[in-house]
Write an enzyme that holds these catalytic residues in place. Structure first.
Site, PDB file in Angstrom:
ATOM      1  N   TYR A 143      27.140  44.872  40.878  1.00 60.27           N
ATOM      2  CA  TYR A 143      27.445  46.028  40.030  1.00 60.27           C
ATOM      3  C   TYR A 143      26.178  46.630  39.420  1.00 60.27           C
ATOM      4  CZ  TYR A 143      32.561  45.880  39.880  1.00 60.27           C
ATOM      5  OH  TYR A 143      33.895  45.968  40.186  1.00 60.27           O
ATOM      6  N   LYS A 194      30.456  32.855  47.929  1.00 57.94           N
ATOM      7  CA  LYS A 194      30.348  32.837  49.384  1.00 57.94           C
ATOM      8  C   LYS A 194      29.027  32.160  49.741  1.00 57.94           C
ATOM      9  CE  LYS A 194      32.312  34.849  52.403  1.00 57.94           C
ATOM     10  NZ  LYS A 194      33.156  34.241  53.484  1.00 57.94           N
ATOM     11  N   ASP A 227      36.855  33.984  49.770  1.00 53.54           N
ATOM     12  CA  ASP A 227      37.935  34.453  50.650  1.00 53.54           C
ATOM     13  C   ASP A 227      39.073  33.434  50.678  1.00 53.54           C
ATOM     14  OD1 ASP A 227      36.216  32.697  51.979  1.00 53.54           O
ATOM     15  OD2 ASP A 227      36.458  33.654  53.942  1.00 53.54           O
ATOM     16  N   ASP A 251      36.411  40.920  40.287  1.00 52.66           N
ATOM     17  CA  ASP A 251      37.156  42.184  40.297  1.00 52.66           C
ATOM     18  C   ASP A 251      38.312  42.079  41.287  1.00 52.66           C
ATOM     19  OD1 ASP A 251      37.647  44.927  39.706  1.00 52.66           O
ATOM     20  OD2 ASP A 251      36.623  45.481  41.564  1.00 52.66           O
ATOM     21  N   ASP A 255      42.605  41.319  40.455  1.00 47.67           N
ATOM     22  CA  ASP A 255      43.675  42.246  40.856  1.00 47.67           C
ATOM     23  C   ASP A 255      44.763  41.490  41.617  1.00 47.67           C
ATOM     24  OD1 ASP A 255      42.543  44.558  39.770  1.00 47.67           O
ATOM     25  OD2 ASP A 255      43.005  45.746  41.552  1.00 47.67           O
TER      26      ASP A 255
HETATM   27  C1  IPM Z   1      38.031  46.568  36.412  1.00 46.95           C
HETATM   28  C2  IPM Z   1      37.880  47.918  37.072  1.00 46.95           C
HETATM   29  C3  IPM Z   1      36.433  48.383  36.910  1.00 46.95           C
HETATM   30  C4  IPM Z   1      35.550  47.395  37.665  1.00 46.95           C
HETATM   31  C5  IPM Z   1      36.159  49.826  37.353  1.00 46.95           C
HETATM   32  C6  IPM Z   1      37.061  50.823  36.660  1.00 46.95           C
HETATM   33  C7  IPM Z   1      34.713  50.199  37.153  1.00 46.95           C
HETATM   34  O1  IPM Z   1      38.286  47.843  38.398  1.00 46.95           O
HETATM   35  O2  IPM Z   1      37.756  46.461  35.207  1.00 46.95           O
HETATM   36  O3  IPM Z   1      38.450  45.623  37.097  1.00 46.95           O
HETATM   37  O4  IPM Z   1      35.335  47.534  38.891  1.00 46.95           O
HETATM   38  O5  IPM Z   1      35.053  46.474  37.030  1.00 46.95           O
HETATM   39 MG    MG Z   2      39.171  45.996  38.961  1.00 43.98          MG
END
Ligand code: IPM
Ligand code: MG
Length: 371
Positions: A143, A194, A227, A251, A255
């Protein structure tokens, strides 16, 4: 009376302002019903700040964020700002907050409420009772790594570059947070990287192991390729207690973990810095979901992730554990009563709006407080 607890609320874009409106009601309720008050300031971030000031976060807002006890953020981004130059996109506002506040540890708990086991896309016995914590490194890795950019090559091609980079101290400090949390939970940490293809992954594995061996020998540690970790998360998520991983893998994995709980609209997060001499750590709390432009403005978004993020602020920044419990219990009771926003709607339940969910949670808080 002025409060000695300060909050900066940054609703942001899309559904951000809608869900944050419901958090404000919980904040107000605490002041009125419990005498727990907050000095609340509100400001702009992301696309909203671009529209007003031409940048996704002004220096003045950044200064405010550095001065308060906790920042509460909604969401940033949307199609309106998609074609802007990368350096001033809404997301840069959020990334600057994380970087300049040095919020290196991002805690993303994935808890499957009993009432929602059926709402998950996974089978109830796989997610029922799920309670895992993802600790995502938040200020390093790809990032922020340099060099980065898009360059023109002499042959007319272009090349996009990002750098995955981690240092010993960056890995060790986030590993400590994970081990420390595991000590208060089930005592197990899984570190994901990884190391089979990345040198930064090898270093990650070695440094996490070092922190374990030297500082937390009583916590169980295992290493997993990221993975495989993604696969294990959807195959048998309850095998995990705490997962510690880098910025990008965190990240992605968070999710995936969010969906185990029924909806991305359920998952809160806390981003914490290192404690200062007085023991206070800089902190920002935000839902894991984004600005959801597809449903923004319709009043149907689920405010629970953002309200739960505020509950995390109560617990981690303000040391108000019983108030945090109260808010979480109110959420659980509302879900158990069958009230659902669209994202977690199921047959036989009552579909309600963002506003109605806020109303139901506040009503439940009233009931709990009257006990
Ligand atoms: C998160 C989001 C952010 C990230 C974006 C909005 C920059 O996906 O907080 O998980 O990638 O960290
Ligand atoms: Mg995210």
């Amino acid at each position: 009376m002025a409060s000695n607890r300060s909050l900066l609320i940054l609703p942001g874009d899309g559904i951000g302002p809608e869900v944050m409106g419901q958090v404000r009601r919980v904040v107000d309720w605490l002041g009125m019903a419990k005498g727990v008050s907050f000095e609340v300031e509100e400001d702009l971030v992301g696309g909203a700040a671009i529209d007003a000031h031409g940048v996704p976060l002004t220096d003045a807002t950044m200064d405010k964020a550095l001065g308060v006890d906790a920042v509460l953020l909604g969401a940033v981004g949307g199609p309106k700002w998609d074609n802007l130059d990368f350096s001033i996109k809404p997301e840069r506002g959020l990334l600057r907050l994380r970087k300049d506040m040095e919020l290196f540890a991002n805690l993303r708990p994935a808890i499957c409420f009993n009432a929602l086991t059926e709402a998950s896309s996974l089978k109830p016995d796989i997610v029922g009772g799920l309670n895992i914590m993802i600790v995502r490194e938040l200020t390093g890795g790809v990032y922020f790594g340099e060099p980065r950019g898009i360059e023109d090559l002499p042959n007319g091609e272009r090349r996009g570059i990002n750098t995955q980079v981690y240092t010993t101290s960056e890995i060790r400090r986030v590993a400590r947070v994970a081990f420390d949390l595991a000590g208060k939970r089930d005592g197990r940490v899984t570190s994901a990287e990884k190391a089979n293809v990345m040198e930064s992954g090898i270093l990650w594995r070695e440094e996490v192991q070092w922190v374990h061996d030297n500082e937390f020998p009583n916590i169980e540690l295992d290493h997993m390729y990221a993975d495989n970790c993604a696969m294990q998360l959807v195959r048998a998520p309850k095998q995990f207690d705490v997962i510690v991983t880098d910025n990008l893998f965190g990240d992605l994995l968070s999710d995936a973990a969010a969906m185990l709980t029924g909806s991305l609209g359920m998952l809160p997060s806390a981003s914490l810095g290192a404690p200062d001499a007085t023991g206070k750590a800089k902190a920002m709390y935000e839902p894991v979901h984004g600005s959801a432009p597809d449903i923004a403005g319709q009043g149907i978004a689920n405010p629970i992730a953002t309200i739960s993020s505020f509950a995390m602020a109560l617990r981690y920044t303000f040391d108000l554990g019983s108030e945090a419990d109260l808010v979480e219990q109110a959420i659980e009771n509302v879900l158990a009563s069958g009230k659902r926003t669209g994202d977690i709607m199921q047959a036989g339940m009552t579909k309600i709006s963002t506003e109605e969910m806020g109303t139901a949670i506040v009503a439940e808080l009233d009931k709990l407080a009257a006990r």
